[in-house]
Design an enzyme around this catalytic site. Structure first.
Site, PDB file in Angstrom:
ATOM      1  N   ALA A   6       0.858  -1.181   0.000  1.00  0.00           N
ATOM      2  CA  ALA A   6       0.000   0.000   0.000  1.00  0.00           C
ATOM      3  C   ALA A   6       0.896   1.233   0.000  1.00  0.00           C
ATOM      4  O   ALA A   6       1.664   1.447   0.937  1.00  0.00           O
ATOM      5  CB  ALA A   6      -0.913  -0.007   1.222  1.00  0.00           C
ATOM      6  N   SER A   8       1.057   5.225  -0.131  1.00  0.00           N
ATOM      7  CA  SER A   8       0.280   6.451   0.067  1.00  0.00           C
ATOM      8  C   SER A   8       0.837   7.638  -0.701  1.00  0.00           C
ATOM      9  O   SER A   8       0.157   8.645  -0.869  1.00  0.00           O
ATOM     10  CB  SER A   8       0.245   6.801   1.556  1.00  0.00           C
ATOM     11  OG  SER A   8       1.552   7.152   2.005  1.00  0.00           O
ATOM     12  N   GLY A  10       3.857   8.740   0.423  1.00  0.00           N
ATOM     13  CA  GLY A  10       4.778   9.248   1.426  1.00  0.00           C
ATOM     14  C   GLY A  10       6.057   8.436   1.492  1.00  0.00           C
ATOM     15  O   GLY A  10       6.198   7.396   0.841  1.00  0.00           O
ATOM     16  N   VAL A  11       6.981   8.892   2.324  1.00  0.00           N
ATOM     17  CA  VAL A  11       8.286   8.253   2.408  1.00  0.00           C
ATOM     18  C   VAL A  11       8.208   6.886   3.075  1.00  0.00           C
ATOM     19  O   VAL A  11       8.900   5.939   2.672  1.00  0.00           O
ATOM     20  CB  VAL A  11       9.295   9.176   3.135  1.00  0.00           C
ATOM     21  CG1 VAL A  11       8.867   9.469   4.567  1.00  0.00           C
ATOM     22  CG2 VAL A  11      10.693   8.591   3.103  1.00  0.00           C
ATOM     23  N   ASP A  12       7.373   6.736   4.099  1.00  0.00           N
ATOM     24  CA  ASP A  12       7.322   5.470   4.832  1.00  0.00           C
ATOM     25  C   ASP A  12       6.857   4.319   3.947  1.00  0.00           C
ATOM     26  O   ASP A  12       7.471   3.248   3.921  1.00  0.00           O
ATOM     27  CB  ASP A  12       6.403   5.593   6.049  1.00  0.00           C
ATOM     28  CG  ASP A  12       6.975   6.500   7.128  1.00  0.00           C
ATOM     29  OD1 ASP A  12       8.212   6.532   7.269  1.00  0.00           O
ATOM     30  OD2 ASP A  12       6.190   7.164   7.818  1.00  0.00           O
ATOM     31  N   SER A  13       5.764   4.512   3.234  1.00  0.00           N
ATOM     32  CA  SER A  13       5.236   3.420   2.413  1.00  0.00           C
ATOM     33  C   SER A  13       6.162   3.111   1.244  1.00  0.00           C
ATOM     34  O   SER A  13       6.259   1.957   0.809  1.00  0.00           O
ATOM     35  CB  SER A  13       3.830   3.755   1.913  1.00  0.00           C
ATOM     36  OG  SER A  13       3.818   4.924   1.131  1.00  0.00           O
ATOM     37  N   CYS A 101      -9.973   3.626   9.933  1.00  0.00           N
ATOM     38  CA  CYS A 101      -9.484   3.350   8.582  1.00  0.00           C
ATOM     39  C   CYS A 101      -8.681   2.056   8.543  1.00  0.00           C
ATOM     40  O   CYS A 101      -8.810   1.260   7.608  1.00  0.00           O
ATOM     41  CB  CYS A 101      -8.636   4.525   8.089  1.00  0.00           C
ATOM     42  SG  CYS A 101      -8.030   4.328   6.401  1.00  0.00           S
ATOM     43  N   CYS A 194      -6.921  13.138   7.414  1.00  0.00           N
ATOM     44  CA  CYS A 194      -6.586  13.177   5.992  1.00  0.00           C
ATOM     45  C   CYS A 194      -7.694  13.760   5.131  1.00  0.00           C
ATOM     46  O   CYS A 194      -7.432  14.339   4.082  1.00  0.00           O
ATOM     47  CB  CYS A 194      -6.200  11.781   5.501  1.00  0.00           C
ATOM     48  SG  CYS A 194      -7.569  10.602   5.372  1.00  0.00           S
TER      49      CYS A 194
END
Length: 352
Positions: A6, A8, A10-13, A101, A194
């Site tokens: 998954a 998003s 962003g950096v983490d995903s 979520c 969000c």
């Protein structure tokens, strides 16, 4: 292993997907379109799920050399998360949409579709750890730990999840992203709800619920201290923005103690009246029997307090060793044994 990452935007995903590739898995990236009318660009740390986020996710997938898709889950997100958020505030509760979520979208709708398509697991960029037996633990980075918003997931949901970032700090993740040539290495984190990109939760709720004026009442004297436009604009424990016309006789600040949507009344009083020692939650994820000694957390970035928890039918009853303040129906309570998540539920009733 076939895994669905998954992404998003962003950096983490992005780094989580990269680590899944490095681990030798057959990785496919997916971006979740959760808005029916996404904005073009993000505003700093406000919001997410914009067209910019989708483009960032695709670019990261291209760098990693993995297939990439966009799944439109906007209708289900609106029904399962946004509508429930509005209904909760209208009923005087304080929901956590990130917990919801995870329960209903990322580890239900997405996970169910992934398994139906033949994937073995879903990879996300959450900062939490999973033992091989499915035990959820805190991240090694306390400042970024997200185990709380995952703490009400059921064992079968956690069993098909993978969290590659749990053993890394956020600084390490950003350095790794830069080293991999991922453009999102310095992208700001998203901190707000969000689907409320402007950050004005009260105004956003007013548009959907409408103005429902009523009195703000002193808990000790019964005196009406002011008027409000709607109980949805308040949460238990709130101090700012009360706009009271009468200062307390002792000069001490007042806090929101109770919210009654039925009578449209907001009750305020001194801080000590916020003390809560007992919580009754639903048994969303609590497989244990008997009385369990543990530590309770009631906010995403709050501290823990020693407690005892016991399942009673469909209820999870939590007794706190020391009182906590500003705890409201609708919040999640997650219970720990050290860094190990024991389970949790959604608070229905609080008592002193």
């Amino acid at each position: 292993m076939r895994v669905l990452a998954a992404m998003s935007g962003g950096v983490d995903s992005a780094v989580a997907a990269a680590r899944a590739v490095d681990a030798g898995h057959d990785v496919t990236g997916v971006h979740l379109a959760l808005s029916r009318s996404p904005e073009s660009d993000r505003t700093g740390a406000r919001g997410c799920c914009t067209l910019e986020d989708a483009r960032d996710a695709r670019r990261a997938a291209d760098v990693l050399g993995i297939p990439f898709y966009v799944w439109d889950l906007a209708e289900r997100f609106e029904t399962e998360v946004i509508d429930q958020f509005v209904e909760s505030y209208a009923a005087g509760r304080t929901p956590n949409p990130c917990v919801r979520c995870n329960e209903r979208i990322k580890f239900a709708a997405v996970l169910d579709r992934a398994l139906a398509l033949g994937f073995d697991a879903v990879v996300t960029g959450h900062h939490a750890r999973l033992d091989p037996d499915g035990t959820l633990r805190r991240s090694v980075d306390p400042a970024k730990d997200q185990s709380y918003v995952l703490g009400t997931l059921r064992p079968e949901q956690l069993g098909a999840a993978r969290f590659p970032l749990g053993d890394s700090t956020k600084a390490q993740v950003r350095r790794e992203a830069a080293a991999r040539g991922l453009a999102v290495a310095d992208k700001p984190d998203s901190h707000d709800i969000c689907f409320i990109s402007g950050g004005d939760t009260g105004g956003w709720l007013r548009e959907r619920i409408g103005s429902r004026p009523g009195p703000i009442v002193d808990s000790r004297t019964g005196q009406t201290l002011g008027e409000h436009d709607g109980t949805f604009a308040f949460t238990v424990g709130q101090r700012r923005g009360l706009r009271l016309g009468h200062p307390a006789p002792d000069g001490r600040p007042r806090y929101v103690l109770d919210i009654s949507p039925v009578t449209s009344t907001v009750t305020v009083g001194p801080a000590e009246e916020l003390d809560i020692r007992r919580l009754v939650a639903d048994r969303a994820a609590w497989p244990h029997e008997g009385v369990v000694t543990c530590q309770a957390q009631v906010r995403a970035h709050g501290g823990v307090v020693a407690a005892e928890a016991e399942a009673r039918g469909d209820d999870l009853v939590v007794t706190l060793d020391t009182p906590v303040r500003g705890t409201a129906a609708g919040q999640a309570v997650v219970l720990y044994d050290g860094d190990r998540v024991l389970g949790g539920g959604h608070i229905r009733v609080t008592a002193a």
